[in-house]
Design an enzyme around this catalytic site. Structure first.
Site, short mmCIF file in Angstrom:
data_model
loop_
_atom_site.label_atom_id
_atom_site.label_comp_id
_atom_site.label_asym_id
_atom_site.label_seq_id
_atom_site.Cartn_x
_atom_site.Cartn_y
_atom_site.Cartn_z
N ARG A 74 -0.48 15.83 -5.24
CA ARG A 74 -0.29 14.71 -5.28
C ARG A 74 1.05 14.17 -5.74
O ARG A 74 1.94 14.05 -5.58
CB ARG A 74 -0.82 13.43 -4.08
CG ARG A 74 -1.18 14.46 -2.98
CD ARG A 74 -1.79 12.90 -2.29
NE ARG A 74 -3.10 12.83 -3.34
CZ ARG A 74 -4.15 11.36 -3.04
NH1 ARG A 74 -3.29 10.42 -2.25
NH2 ARG A 74 -4.69 11.33 -3.35
N ASP A 124 -5.91 17.50 -6.59
CA ASP A 124 -4.66 17.28 -6.06
C ASP A 124 -3.51 17.77 -6.48
O ASP A 124 -3.71 17.86 -7.44
CB ASP A 124 -5.61 15.11 -6.74
CG ASP A 124 -4.65 14.71 -5.77
OD1 ASP A 124 -3.50 15.15 -5.30
OD2 ASP A 124 -5.79 14.22 -5.97
N ASP A 141 -0.50 8.27 1.74
CA ASP A 141 -0.69 9.04 1.78
C ASP A 141 -0.86 10.53 2.74
O ASP A 141 -2.20 9.65 3.40
CB ASP A 141 -1.07 10.10 0.29
CG ASP A 141 -0.32 9.84 -0.86
OD1 ASP A 141 0.91 10.00 -0.53
OD2 ASP A 141 -1.55 10.20 -1.71
N SER A 155 -5.57 -0.71 -2.53
CA SER A 155 -5.99 0.91 -2.88
C SER A 155 -6.82 1.01 -4.30
O SER A 155 -6.76 0.52 -4.96
CB SER A 155 -4.41 1.29 -3.33
OG SER A 155 -4.55 3.08 -3.92
N ARG A 181 1.32 -0.89 -0.09
CA ARG A 181 -0.46 0.33 -0.16
C ARG A 181 1.11 1.16 0.23
O ARG A 181 1.88 1.43 1.14
CB ARG A 181 -0.98 0.29 1.19
CG ARG A 181 -1.64 1.83 1.10
CD ARG A 181 -3.37 1.60 2.15
NE ARG A 181 -3.42 2.51 2.25
CZ ARG A 181 -4.77 3.26 1.22
NH1 ARG A 181 -4.75 2.75 0.43
NH2 ARG A 181 -4.84 4.63 1.58
N LYS A 188 -2.49 7.09 -8.34
CA LYS A 188 -1.80 5.61 -7.83
C LYS A 188 -1.29 4.53 -8.66
O LYS A 188 -0.15 4.41 -9.47
CB LYS A 188 -1.88 5.00 -6.52
CG LYS A 188 -1.99 6.42 -5.34
CD LYS A 188 -1.98 5.65 -3.55
CE LYS A 188 -2.51 6.67 -2.83
NZ LYS A 188 -2.93 5.46 -1.45
N1 LIG Z 1 -7.81 18.34 0.55
C1 LIG Z 1 -8.43 16.91 0.96
N2 LIG Z 1 -7.71 16.12 1.17
C2 LIG Z 1 -8.04 15.05 2.37
C3 LIG Z 1 -10.05 15.10 1.80
N3 LIG Z 1 -9.80 13.59 2.57
C4 LIG Z 1 -8.88 13.40 2.77
N4 LIG Z 1 -7.62 13.86 2.48
C5 LIG Z 1 -6.01 14.11 1.91
O1 LIG Z 1 -6.26 12.52 0.69
C6 LIG Z 1 -4.76 11.80 0.94
C7 LIG Z 1 -5.60 10.57 0.84
O2 LIG Z 1 -4.41 9.80 0.86
P1 LIG Z 1 -4.36 7.83 0.71
O3 LIG Z 1 -5.56 7.87 1.83
O4 LIG Z 1 -3.24 7.43 -0.17
O5 LIG Z 1 -5.94 7.78 -0.70
P2 LIG Z 1 -5.79 7.78 -1.80
O6 LIG Z 1 -5.19 8.11 -2.75
O7 LIG Z 1 -7.15 8.87 -2.20
O8 LIG Z 1 -6.75 6.22 -2.01
P3 LIG Z 1 -6.73 4.47 -1.49
O9 LIG Z 1 -5.11 4.47 -1.96
O10 LIG Z 1 -7.40 4.74 -2.22
O11 LIG Z 1 -6.34 5.24 -0.54
C8 LIG Z 1 -4.42 12.56 2.48
O12 LIG Z 1 -3.38 13.22 1.48
C9 LIG Z 1 -5.35 13.07 3.07
O13 LIG Z 1 -4.37 13.91 4.23
C10 LIG Z 1 -10.30 16.15 1.96
O14 LIG Z 1 -11.58 16.29 2.38
N5 LIG Z 1 -9.75 17.33 1.16
#
Ligand SMILES: Nc1nc2c(ncn2[C@@H]2O[C@H](COP(=O)(O)OP(=O)(O)OP(=O)(O)O)[C@@H](O)[C@H]2O)c(=O)[nH]1
Ligand SMILES: [Zn+2]
Length: 414
Positions: A324, A322, A238, A346, A235, A351
């Site tokens: 990232r 986003d 972030d 994920s 996994r 990703k």
């Molecule tokens: N700007 C913003 N960031 C968020 C919010 N909710 C979660 N995040 C951020 O989104 C990111 C989530 O990253 P991951 O947990 O790696 O998940 P993902 O990339 O969405 O996808 P998965 O791998 O499927 O879980 C993190 O950087 C969180 O801090 C939101 O409502 N707003």
């Protein structure tokens, strides 16, 4: 006194060739402004990622000698990582130094000669205790094997690494399909003009940016990561401090991370290996302030907090949904010698695409199980699926998305 802009005279950067097959041929990243090293610098920025600012503070108040050099005795990696063929490809790794963990041994002589060269990667080992793993053992989902899970409390045996960013600017620019000069100009401007050398020293190609890095957690034998005959569950996560550490229920971050760890443990116990990579990219790299502003806007939205509006509100505030830029993320997988991932924990299409584009095969994508999704984070997960995240289930559209609602603030009594 140290000059802010040393005279060009006598400047002789240490030879450096990104993507060379050995650290000796590649050369050390020399960025320190220590008097012994100032004229030898072949990189811009400072060691330590964002923590260079705290170092500045320590120097400013007199708590740290600016000329202090670390004593690296006994700090070598706890396990051997690499070398891997990926390290010798200047395009495969552009955002970390693949030799960052072997600095103390590879550049020993230069350090004895007085050069201030520092590791940008450290590898150690540890035990970790997580409430979710304790429960998994208690409920019989995970067995104690004495190797990966070491006791009835579910303590885990891990090898872990901390990695600071080291950017090879031509490679980073190429990864995003832009000119190096465009990248350098934007980095200069958006850091408040913090690094003039980005503009004035185009001969320096390496930049150590003042940002967070990443952590690597390995469950099972680290040598298996680069062995295509061994199964790998991984996994890439972030940072989401609110959920990961403080248990906020508005997103699936901690539950997905814990599910990922449990599956990594299971893989390692079955003779494979598990890998978690944890990036410091809070709030999709928009930062936690932006994230909380978005939460407020979502909860105050007329008609409630709905999946239909989820990304719109972020874009209104941040300008993008986003930041990232997952394109740089696979570098760490190349550093570890990963060539395929059997189970990718994920649902993120960003990703997934970044990893596959990097030439790493993903054999199976594993969604977070429904029962692990907190009620208030339904909004987030359905919005993500609608925007392209992986699902084996239904993709909601239009009114269906509008009907997925989060908790109203009225429910909060204080
Ligand atoms: N700007 C913003 N960031 C968020 C919010 N909710 C979660 N995040 C951020 O989104 C990111 C989530 O990253 P991951 O947990 O790696 O998940 P993902 O990339 O969405 O996808 P998965 O791998 O499927 O879980 C993190 O950087 C969180 O801090 C939101 O409502 N707003
Ligand atoms: Zn989160």
């Amino acid at each position: 006194m140290r000059a802010a802009y040393p005279a060009q005279m006598g400047i002789k950067p240490v030879p450096f060739s990104w993507g060379a097959a050995t650290p000796e041929e590649r050369g050390p990243v020399v960025v320190s402004r220590h008097p012994n090293t100032l004229k030898l610098r072949n990189a811009i920025g400072a060691y330590g990622g964002s923590y260079c600012v705290y170092r500045a503070l320590a120097v400013a108040i007199g708590a740290l000698e600016p000329t202090h050099m670390p004593n690296l005795f006994n700090t070598e990696p706890s396990v051997k990582i690499g070398p891997h063929p990926q390290w010798a490809d200047p395009r495969k790794i552009v955002s970390i130094d693949p030799y960052g963990h072997v600095v103390a041994s590879a550049f020993r002589q230069q350090m004895i000669d007085g050069m201030d060269i520092r590791p940008s990667i450290a590898i150690t080992k540890a035990h970790m205790t997580l409430e979710e793993m304790t429960t998994a053992v208690r409920q019989g989902r995970i067995q104690v094997d004495g190797q990966v899970v070491i006791n009835q409390r579910g303590d885990l045996n891990v090898v872990k690494a901390a990695v600071e960013p080291v950017w090879y600017l031509p490679g980073v620019a190429e990864r995003f399909g832009i000119e190096e000069s465009t990248l350098r100009r934007a980095l200069f401007e958006e850091t408040g003009g913090m690094y003039p050398e980005l503009i004035t020293r185009s001969d320096l190609k390496v930049f150590l940016p003042p940002i967070g890095g990443l952590s690597v957690y390995i469950f099972g034998n680290p040598a298996y990561l680069s062995d295509p005959t061994k199964r790998l569950t991984a996994r890439v996560h972030d940072e989401c401090n609110g959920s990961d550490v403080f248990g906020s229920d508005i997103c699936t971050c901690r539950p997905y991370l814990m599910y990922g760890i449990e599956e990594c443990v299971r893989e390692a116990q079955q003779g494979g290996v598990g890998l978690i990579v944890y990036f410091r990219k809070e709030g999709r790299a928009l930062g936690e302030v932006t994230k909380y502003l978005v939460y407020n806007a979502r909860k105050r939205q007329e008609g409630g907090d709905t999946a239909a509006n989820y990304f719109l509100r972020t874009e209104d505030i941040a300008g993008v949904k986003d930041m990232r830029f997952q394109a740089l993320m696979p570098d760490v997988l190349h550093w570890l010698g990963v060539t395929k991932i059997d189970r990718f924990m994920s649902m993120s299409n960003m990703k997934y695409e970044a990893i596959v584009d990097a030439g790493i095969e993903i054999r199976e994508r594993c969604a977070i199980p429904d029962e692990l999704i907190p009620a208030d984070s339904r909004v987030e997960i359905e919005a993500k699926i609608a925007s392209g995240y992986f699902t084996a289930g239904k993709v909601l559209t239009g009114d269906e998305l509008g009907a997925v609602k989060g908790r109203d603030w009225d429910d909060i009594t204080h």
